[in-house]
Design an enzyme around this catalytic site. Structure first.
Site, PDB file in Angstrom:
ATOM      1  N   SER A  91       0.861  -1.183   0.000  1.00 35.11           N
ATOM      2  CA  SER A  91       0.000   0.000   0.000  1.00 35.11           C
ATOM      3  C   SER A  91       0.895   1.229   0.000  1.00 35.11           C
ATOM      4  O   SER A  91       1.827   1.319  -0.797  1.00 35.11           O
ATOM      5  CB  SER A  91      -0.947  -0.034   1.212  1.00 35.11           C
ATOM      6  OG  SER A  91      -1.844   1.059   1.184  1.00 35.11           O
ATOM      7  N   HIS A 100      -3.136  -1.261  -2.898  1.00 31.21           N
ATOM      8  CA  HIS A 100      -4.259  -0.337  -2.735  1.00 31.21           C
ATOM      9  C   HIS A 100      -4.122   0.806  -3.742  1.00 31.21           C
ATOM     10  O   HIS A 100      -3.127   1.534  -3.730  1.00 31.21           O
ATOM     11  CB  HIS A 100      -4.268   0.240  -1.317  1.00 31.21           C
ATOM     12  CG  HIS A 100      -4.559  -0.783  -0.271  1.00 31.21           C
ATOM     13  ND1 HIS A 100      -4.412  -0.541   1.069  1.00 31.21           N
ATOM     14  CD2 HIS A 100      -5.008  -2.062  -0.363  1.00 31.21           C
ATOM     15  CE1 HIS A 100      -4.745  -1.617   1.752  1.00 31.21           C
ATOM     16  NE2 HIS A 100      -5.099  -2.555   0.901  1.00 31.21           N
ATOM     17  N   ASP A 112      -4.194  -4.415   6.485  1.00 26.37           N
ATOM     18  CA  ASP A 112      -4.572  -5.330   5.415  1.00 26.37           C
ATOM     19  C   ASP A 112      -3.431  -6.310   5.148  1.00 26.37           C
ATOM     20  O   ASP A 112      -2.262  -5.922   5.082  1.00 26.37           O
ATOM     21  CB  ASP A 112      -4.907  -4.545   4.140  1.00 26.37           C
ATOM     22  CG  ASP A 112      -5.600  -5.390   3.094  1.00 26.37           C
ATOM     23  OD1 ASP A 112      -6.043  -6.510   3.420  1.00 26.37           O
ATOM     24  OD2 ASP A 112      -5.722  -4.926   1.943  1.00 26.37           O
TER      25      ASP A 112
END
Length: 295
Positions: free
Chosen positions: A36, A63, A157
């Site tokens: 991310s 992401h 995540d």
């Protein structure tokens, strides 16, 4: 050797699932990489250090803002000679190939089924967990040949997905303090499900080593060898290992499936960077902690 007292607290040992975890997807290992914020630099370092001939497939989930086009595949293609492509609706159901890199597009969820990548509509949520979703699917599809890597990123995540990969016998990585944003890799490490905590270039070196290890790359039978698959997995030394565990823990594993014993033993060998069963036996006899982990 005196019996070892089984600990009451949760330990970072091994998967508790006793069922076979060969997976039904690709015959070769697939590496899922989640990143991310700050992930571009980490991904670049990882791919620059990754050999092009590991025989593994690589799937990158990052992401990305759904309303913006991504140039990630083009950027990463400059860091490796492996083919890099962004997954699209046009190639939905695309089968992963070894020594290829696949990048998830913005605005979609990514899963894998039967070795094929599939795109799903992205759920609108304030906390997107697309990495977890892909890792869970990878764990189910590839079993012990799944490899999960969590690089730089905010929030958490990837943690739950790595837990699924670990539970299925796969191998897990998290980036170390070199991560620009440490929340994601630190969350994974704190959960106790990470096998290796390393900088990206060392993760690449370790994955290259794993690609040659019998845990994910077992020796193939000769074409005229029609012996039973269960027997094929049984190696000299397993009886001695079972006896060591029995003496220390009071549990006899000699009647378990040879495939199950083989996978548990070779997984521990992989984590200790051992290719010889004899070397692992010697280590086991000297280490009560390793007996407990294998148990």
């Amino acid at each position: 050797m005196p019996p070892i007292t089984k600990p009451d607290s949760k330990r970072d040992t091994e998967p508790q699932h006793e069922e076979e975890t060969a997976g039904k997807g690709a015959a070769f290992p697939i590496v899922g990489v989640g990143a991310s914020a700050g992930g571009l630099e980490a991904l670049t370092l990882l791919l620059r250090a990754m050999p092009v001939d590991t025989g593994m497939g690589f799937v990158i989930v990052q992401h990305l803002a759904p309303e913006r086009e991504s140039g990630l595949a083009a950027i990463l293609s400059r860091a490796t000679e492996m083919p890099v492509c962004e997954i699209s609706e046009a190639c939905g159901g695309r089968e992963v190939e070894p020594n290829h890199i696949y990048v998830s597009p913005p605005g979609c969820e990514l899963i894998i089924q039967d070795g094929k990548l599939r795109l799903l509509p992205q759920e609108r949520s304030s906390r997107h967990h697309g990495i977890d979703q892909f890792f869970r699917a990878l764990a189910e599809d590839s079993g012990h040949k799944a490899i999960g890597v969590v690089l730089s990123g905010a929030l958490n995540d990837g943690t739950l997905g790595l837990e699924e990969i670990k539970a299925g016998g796969g191998i897990t990585f998290a980036q170390d303090s070199s991560a620009e944003h440490s929340s994601m890799p630190r969350s994974a490490e704190a959960s106790g499900c990470v096998d290796f905590v390393l900088p990206p270039d060392e993760i690449a070196a370790e994955i290259a080593r794993i690609s040659r290890h019998p845990y994910v790359a077992p020796e193939k039978k000769a074409p005229d060898d029609d012996s039973d698959a269960e027997t094929d997995q049984e190696e000299p030394g397993h009886e001695r290992i079972a006896e060591i565990v029995k003496q220390a823990m009071g549990v006899d594993f000699t009647h378990y499936k040879p495939n199950t014993l083989h996978r548990r033993i070779t997984r521990r060998m992989l984590l200790h960077k051992m290719d010889s069963v004899k070397a692992y036996e010697d280590h086991l006899e000297k280490s009560p902690e390793e007996i407990e982990a294998l148990y």
